[in-house]
Design an enzyme around this catalytic site. Structure first.
Site, PDB file in Angstrom:
ATOM      1  CG  ASP A  21      17.549  27.096  40.197  1.00 52.57           C
ATOM      2  OD1 ASP A  21      17.180  26.048  39.634  1.00 52.57           O
ATOM      3  OD2 ASP A  21      17.594  27.234  41.427  1.00 52.57           O
ATOM      4  CE  LYS A  48      17.166  23.446  40.575  1.00 52.82           C
ATOM      5  NZ  LYS A  48      15.872  24.060  40.984  1.00 52.82           N
ATOM      6  CD  GLU A  85      11.304  26.141  41.609  1.00 55.09           C
ATOM      7  OE1 GLU A  85      10.119  26.474  41.830  1.00 55.09           O
ATOM      8  OE2 GLU A  85      12.264  26.552  42.280  1.00 55.09           O
ATOM      9  CD  GLU A 122      13.264  22.407  47.865  1.00 55.59           C
ATOM     10  OE1 GLU A 122      13.459  23.189  48.813  1.00 55.59           O
ATOM     11  OE2 GLU A 122      13.468  22.706  46.674  1.00 55.59           O
TER      12      GLU A 122
END
Length: 279
Positions: free
Chosen positions: A83, A112, A114, A180
């Site tokens: 992340d 990753k 967001e 999510e």
């Protein structure tokens, strides 16, 4: 040999469900590898379950790199995804530098990020530079102070936005997408519309794969258990009982025993004591 992003795509193409777990240290990564988990995420959720913060927001890139390195050392077969934490990819250039550190200094095989269509240009540039990227939409924990902890995409306009975000992330070249806290029917629609695999967490069984937090799976995090998690073991209780037994054994003098101790020739010990007296 490690799992590659091409092999992950093949799993999706064959209709095989893809298990993914978070891990934050060397030992956990070893265990996940032995279990045949193809994808390990070094998630910034470590801010909560390892570092004790109330959200992922305080986690720094240096802290992430520390844990990424441990997981990479512990795993041999899994594809390790790291992340990028809060505000470490606000521009494309910043995303490049953060991803560079994750791959060069920590050794992860992918990162990753967001966000939806707004970060697609950064994803595209990272992919152009040879950096595998996984996207993450729906509930994005780094935005908790703005959106709260709740299911995303229930309203028609919000659902449409998530579909468009997913398509934009795929078009930018991401190899996978975490969904999510997305309603299960919407997650299924997104999964059907994408070529790349979706990895669900609180998004129903229609995703191509699932990811769960290590501490939720094994009952190690007692602050709360998310609705979307399934506790496969209650290690917290097991460990507490073991520690209680250990403490009692120490207090009662039943640990350690000769079995846990080393011996020494008495003549050698006496000779050492004489040398001490003579010094």
């Amino acid at each position: 040999m490690r799992t590659t992003i091409l092999e992950v795509q093949k799993l999706k193409n064959r209709g095989e469900r893809i298990p993914m777990v978070t891990a934050y240290d060397y030992t956990s990564a070893q265990i996940a590898d032995r279990a045949g988990i193809p994808l390990i995420l070094v998630g910034d959720s470590l801010g909560m379950v390892v570092l004790g913060h109330t959200s992922t927001v305080p986690v720094t890139l240096d802290e992430m790199l520390h844990h990424m390195r441990a997981v990479v050392r512990g795993s041999q077969s899994a594809l390790v995804v790291g992340d990028l934490p809060f505000l470490t990819y606000t521009t494309t250039e910043e995303a490049i530098q953060s991803a560079r550190r994750a791959m060069q200094e920590a050794g992860v095989q992918a990162v990753k990020l967001e966000g939806g269509a707004a970060i697609a240009p950064s994803i595209a540039r990272l992919v152009e530079l040879g950096i595998p990227v996984m996207g993450h939409i729906g509930f994005t924990p780094q935005s908790v102070n703005q959106i709260g902890t709740r299911v995303q995409g229930r309203a028609a306009a919000d659902a449409a936005r998530l579909i468009n975000d997913a398509l934009a992330i795929e078009a930018a070249g991401a190899f996978g997408l975490v969904l999510e806290l997305v309603p299960a029917p919407l997650a299924s629609v997104i999964t059907q519309r994408l070529r790349i695999p979706t990895i669900g967490i609180g998004a129903g069984a229609g995703c191509a794969g699932q990811v769960q937090v290590w501490h939720d799976l094994f009952g190690l995090y007692s602050d709360f258990l998310p609705r979307h998690a399934r506790r496969y073991l209650n290690l917290s209780e097991t460990i507490t009982n073991a520690l209680t037994t250990y403490a009692n054994d120490v207090r009662e003098g039943t640990f350690p025993t000769a079995e846990q101790s080393s011996t020494m020739d008495d003549a050698t010990l006496q000779a050492a004591l004489k040398l001490v007296e003579q010094s």
